[in-house]
Scaffold this motif. Structure first.
Motif, PDB file in Angstrom:
ATOM      1  N   VAL A 195       2.242   1.714  -3.494  1.00 30.21           N
ATOM      2  CA  VAL A 195       1.200   2.229  -4.387  1.00 30.21           C
ATOM      3  C   VAL A 195       0.941   3.700  -4.097  1.00 30.21           C
ATOM      4  CG1 VAL A 195      -1.262   2.066  -4.946  1.00 30.21           C
ATOM      5  CG2 VAL A 195       0.127   0.001  -4.845  1.00 30.21           C
ATOM      6  N   ASP A 196       0.886   4.074  -2.821  1.00 29.96           N
ATOM      7  CA  ASP A 196       0.681   5.478  -2.467  1.00 29.96           C
ATOM      8  C   ASP A 196       1.824   6.346  -2.989  1.00 29.96           C
ATOM      9  OD1 ASP A 196      -1.669   4.799  -1.205  1.00 29.96           O
ATOM     10  OD2 ASP A 196      -0.816   4.848   0.833  1.00 29.96           O
ATOM     11  N   ARG A 205       0.839  -1.211   0.000  1.00 31.43           N
ATOM     12  CA  ARG A 205       0.000   0.000   0.000  1.00 31.43           C
ATOM     13  C   ARG A 205       0.870   1.255   0.000  1.00 31.43           C
ATOM     14  NH1 ARG A 205      -3.920  -2.551   4.250  1.00 31.43           N
ATOM     15  NH2 ARG A 205      -5.449  -3.497   2.859  1.00 31.43           N
ATOM     16  N   ASN A 251       2.689  14.245 -13.605  1.00 30.35           N
ATOM     17  CA  ASN A 251       1.630  14.810 -14.440  1.00 30.35           C
ATOM     18  C   ASN A 251       1.538  16.324 -14.311  1.00 30.35           C
ATOM     19  OD1 ASN A 251       0.943  12.306 -15.463  1.00 30.35           O
ATOM     20  ND2 ASN A 251      -0.570  11.920 -13.873  1.00 30.35           N
ATOM     21  N   SER A 256       3.343   9.881  -9.610  1.00 31.83           N
ATOM     22  CA  SER A 256       2.600  10.055 -10.866  1.00 31.83           C
ATOM     23  C   SER A 256       1.917  11.417 -10.902  1.00 31.83           C
ATOM     24  CB  SER A 256       1.560   8.957 -11.036  1.00 31.83           C
ATOM     25  OG  SER A 256       2.170   7.725 -11.271  1.00 31.83           O
ATOM     26  N   ALA A 257       1.351  11.819  -9.775  1.00 28.77           N
ATOM     27  CA  ALA A 257       0.711  13.136  -9.709  1.00 28.77           C
ATOM     28  C   ALA A 257       1.738  14.239  -9.931  1.00 28.77           C
ATOM     29  CB  ALA A 257       0.015  13.309  -8.362  1.00 28.77           C
ATOM     30  N   GLN A 281       3.773   5.623  -5.517  1.00 30.58           N
ATOM     31  CA  GLN A 281       3.659   5.640  -6.975  1.00 30.58           C
ATOM     32  C   GLN A 281       2.604   6.656  -7.414  1.00 30.58           C
ATOM     33  OE1 GLN A 281       2.471   1.902  -8.692  1.00 30.58           O
ATOM     34  NE2 GLN A 281       2.851   2.577 -10.772  1.00 30.58           N
ATOM     35  N   ASP A 282       1.471   6.679  -6.716  1.00 30.55           N
ATOM     36  CA  ASP A 282       0.423   7.646  -7.043  1.00 30.55           C
ATOM     37  C   ASP A 282       0.912   9.074  -6.830  1.00 30.55           C
ATOM     38  OD1 ASP A 282      -1.244   5.549  -7.683  1.00 30.55           O
ATOM     39  OD2 ASP A 282      -2.346   5.601  -5.778  1.00 30.55           O
ATOM     40  N   GLU A 283       1.655   9.282  -5.747  1.00 34.17           N
ATOM     41  CA  GLU A 283       2.192  10.611  -5.454  1.00 34.17           C
ATOM     42  C   GLU A 283       3.167  11.058  -6.549  1.00 34.17           C
ATOM     43  OE1 GLU A 283       5.337  12.522  -2.259  1.00 34.17           O
ATOM     44  OE2 GLU A 283       4.105  10.820  -1.617  1.00 34.17           O
TER      45      GLU A 283
END
Length: 178
Positions: A49-50, A46, A60, A56-57, A52-54
């Motif tokens: 993934v968190d 988790r 972007n 990715s944001a 990775q999301d951070e």
């Protein structure tokens, strides 16, 4: 017999417990340990993934022009033709012509003479010749150093002639991510 019956029942219960229930309890304890290990692994997953999301944001939110510069700075592959064209464009500014370009890829990160950063997996040595005066060569190398592409000068050899021109043989190393 009335005295022995409670002891017999207790003894029988103990035998049943140790014979039947104890192995089941051992399995339950092993499963609890496995559950704890899996829970820790799930927590780590988790967190990954968190993160990775951070990331990715953040990626972007980077401007497309900056992404283009970043890929030019440290590309994810080597484009031999583009690399020679970019160097030739810098050379043309000073009236130089790159002669006899040769690119040798290195897949082993330990073969690179200068480690750039972790994650750099490959490099390439680029050899070429130019003829110019010393002052022009210094300007060419200064522009090469200012370019967005990471290059290290590995060797520089020269031979002179009667005019104020020298023939320079350069070997540069550039890097890319896989």
């Amino acid at each position: 017999m009335k005295i022995f019956l409670p002891f017999l029942i207790i003894g029988l219960a103990a035998v049943v417990f140790f014979y039947f229930a104890s192995p089941v309890l051992d399995q339950v304890r092993a499963l609890e340990v496995q559950k704890a290990e899996l829970t820790v692994s799930l927590d780590h997953a988790r967190k990954v993934v968190d993160k990775q999301d951070e990331l990715s944001a953040k990626y972007n939110n980077v401007d497309d022009e900056d992404k283009k510069k970043l890929l030019q700075f440290l590309p994810n592959n080597i484009d031999n033709v583009r690399l020679i064209i970019d160097m030739n464009d810098i050379a043309k500014k000073y009236g130089l012509t790159i002669r006899n370009p040769n690119i040798v890829k290195t897949e082993d990160p330990n073969a690179a003479t200068t480690p750039v950063a972790s994650g750099v997996e490959s490099s390439a040595a680029i050899s070429f010749s130019v003829s110019s005066s010393y002052e022009i060569l210094k300007l060419f190398l200064a522009d090469l150093a200012k370019s967005l592409r990471i290059v290290d000068i590995e060797s520089l050899a020269f031979t002179g002639n009667d005019r104020n021109l020298y023939d320079y043989q350069l070997t540069l190393r550039t890097y890319w991510l896989k």
